[in-house]
Scaffold this motif. Structure first.
Motif, PDB file in Angstrom:
ATOM      1  N   TYR A  39       0.833  -1.220   0.000  1.00 47.48           N
ATOM      2  CA  TYR A  39       0.000   0.000   0.000  1.00 47.48           C
ATOM      3  C   TYR A  39       0.862   1.263   0.000  1.00 47.48           C
ATOM      4  CZ  TYR A  39      -4.567  -2.247   0.774  1.00 47.48           C
ATOM      5  OH  TYR A  39      -5.736  -2.961   0.646  1.00 47.48           O
ATOM      6  N   ILE A  47      -4.069   0.757  -7.164  1.00 46.29           N
ATOM      7  CA  ILE A  47      -5.285   0.981  -6.375  1.00 46.29           C
ATOM      8  C   ILE A  47      -5.873   2.359  -6.694  1.00 46.29           C
ATOM      9  CG2 ILE A  47      -6.137   1.319  -4.010  1.00 46.29           C
ATOM     10  CD1 ILE A  47      -4.204  -1.014  -3.227  1.00 46.29           C
ATOM     11  N   PHE A  51      -9.525   2.860  -7.812  1.00 39.29           N
ATOM     12  CA  PHE A  51     -10.351   3.567  -6.829  1.00 39.29           C
ATOM     13  C   PHE A  51      -9.822   4.987  -6.665  1.00 39.29           C
ATOM     14  CE2 PHE A  51     -10.201  -0.959  -5.713  1.00 39.29           C
ATOM     15  CZ  PHE A  51     -11.548  -1.282  -5.690  1.00 39.29           C
ATOM     16  N   THR A  54      -8.183   7.395  -3.391  1.00 39.26           N
ATOM     17  CA  THR A  54      -7.913   6.587  -2.196  1.00 39.26           C
ATOM     18  C   THR A  54      -6.438   6.575  -1.802  1.00 39.26           C
ATOM     19  OG1 THR A  54      -7.748   4.578  -3.535  1.00 39.26           O
ATOM     20  CG2 THR A  54      -9.906   5.062  -2.546  1.00 39.26           C
ATOM     21  N   VAL A  60      -1.569   4.413  -0.074  1.00 35.68           N
ATOM     22  CA  VAL A  60      -3.001   4.143   0.058  1.00 35.68           C
ATOM     23  C   VAL A  60      -3.496   4.636   1.416  1.00 35.68           C
ATOM     24  CG1 VAL A  60      -4.748   2.329   0.205  1.00 35.68           C
ATOM     25  CG2 VAL A  60      -2.934   2.174  -1.517  1.00 35.68           C
ATOM     26  N   LEU A  65      -9.988   3.840   1.473  1.00 37.18           N
ATOM     27  CA  LEU A  65     -10.168   2.628   0.679  1.00 37.18           C
ATOM     28  C   LEU A  65     -11.208   1.718   1.335  1.00 37.18           C
ATOM     29  CD1 LEU A  65      -9.337   0.901  -1.754  1.00 37.18           C
ATOM     30  CD2 LEU A  65      -7.513  -0.052  -0.324  1.00 37.18           C
ATOM     31  N   VAL A  69     -14.762   0.038  -0.248  1.00 39.03           N
ATOM     32  CA  VAL A  69     -14.995  -1.386  -0.516  1.00 39.03           C
ATOM     33  C   VAL A  69     -15.890  -2.088   0.507  1.00 39.03           C
ATOM     34  CG1 VAL A  69     -12.829  -1.605  -1.791  1.00 39.03           C
ATOM     35  CG2 VAL A  69     -12.882  -2.238   0.622  1.00 39.03           C
ATOM     36  N   ARG A  78     -12.436  -6.438  -6.897  1.00 39.10           N
ATOM     37  CA  ARG A  78     -11.479  -5.672  -7.707  1.00 39.10           C
ATOM     38  C   ARG A  78     -10.201  -5.412  -6.905  1.00 39.10           C
ATOM     39  NH1 ARG A  78     -15.490  -2.004  -8.849  1.00 39.10           N
ATOM     40  NH2 ARG A  78     -14.267  -0.248  -8.079  1.00 39.10           N
ATOM     41  N   LEU A  79     -10.370  -5.029  -5.642  1.00 42.26           N
ATOM     42  CA  LEU A  79      -9.217  -4.767  -4.783  1.00 42.26           C
ATOM     43  C   LEU A  79      -8.391  -6.042  -4.595  1.00 42.26           C
ATOM     44  CD1 LEU A  79      -7.565  -2.946  -2.904  1.00 42.26           C
ATOM     45  CD2 LEU A  79      -9.171  -3.552  -1.074  1.00 42.26           C
ATOM     46  N   GLU A  80      -9.065  -7.152  -4.297  1.00 44.44           N
ATOM     47  CA  GLU A  80      -8.352  -8.417  -4.085  1.00 44.44           C
ATOM     48  C   GLU A  80      -7.612  -8.856  -5.345  1.00 44.44           C
ATOM     49  OE1 GLU A  80     -11.535 -10.893  -2.605  1.00 44.44           O
ATOM     50  OE2 GLU A  80     -11.162 -10.263  -0.531  1.00 44.44           O
TER      51      GLU A  80
END
Length: 194
Positions: A39, A47, A51, A54, A60, A65, A69, A78-80
């Protein structure tokens, strides 16, 4: 080399138990720590692209964030899809290093081990547990934790009773750190015998 998959639901004492393994000289790969590093580095621009808004100064903003989510399964997927492959890359480098160092045992600290189907990729699954009342007490003491956030986290996690049933070994952290330390030593002694 024996690869232990260490897991447990939020508030069960998994991070503390991972530290106990490390104190016994066992190399530990912490998936959460890897995410923190990502991050602040490699994952941040990916990310931000997925997003917008964020990140701040290339890092990050976990709170921003999280708000994007939490409660949105599609956003979480999407994040995973961004983060999980990067964590696996970090894990693979860790395992390669441990093999070169001839480590007899290593720990992969994977919070969502069962949820991501990773139990098939480790030799032994160790579940950290503490009982529902103790779990709730620990989690609700965390800064900024709400009942809603706790419920959302639990909804994503395999129930503790199921984790215990699927585990090779269980470490009960409800009796304090010294009892947990002794259980970690018992696990290592049991693995040495095999």
């Amino acid at each position: 080399m024996i690869v232990i998959g260490l897991t447990g639901s939020i508030g069960m004492g998994k991070s503390t138990t991972a530290k106990l393994f490390a104190e016994e000289g066992v190399p530990v790969h912490d998936a959460d720590a890897a995410v923190h590093r990502l991050y602040a580095g490699e994952a941040a621009p990916l990310i931000e692209a997925a997003f917008p808004g964020t990140t701040a100064e290339g890092v990050v903003d976990r709170k921003a964030l999280g708000q994007r989510v939490l409660g949105d399964p599609a956003a979480l997927k999407r994040l995973e899809a961004i983060v999980h492959p990067l964590v696996r890359k970090s894990e693979a480098a860790f395992l390669g290093e441990a093999r070169r160092a001839d480590a007899p045992v290593v720990v992969l600290d994977i919070p969502l081990l069962f949820e991501t189907g990773r139990e098939a990729q480790v030799d032994k699954v160790v579940v950290v547990s503490a009982g529902e009342a103790e779990q709730r007490r620990r989690v609700m003491e965390r800064p900024g934790m709400t009942e809603q956030a706790f419920a959302a986290i639990l909804a994503r996690q395999t129930p503790d009773a199921e984790k215990r049933a699927r585990a090779d070994l269980v470490i009960d952290t409800s009796k304090g750190i010294e009892a947990a330390r002794e259980q970690v030593r018992d696990v290592l002694r049991a693995l040495e015998r095999h």
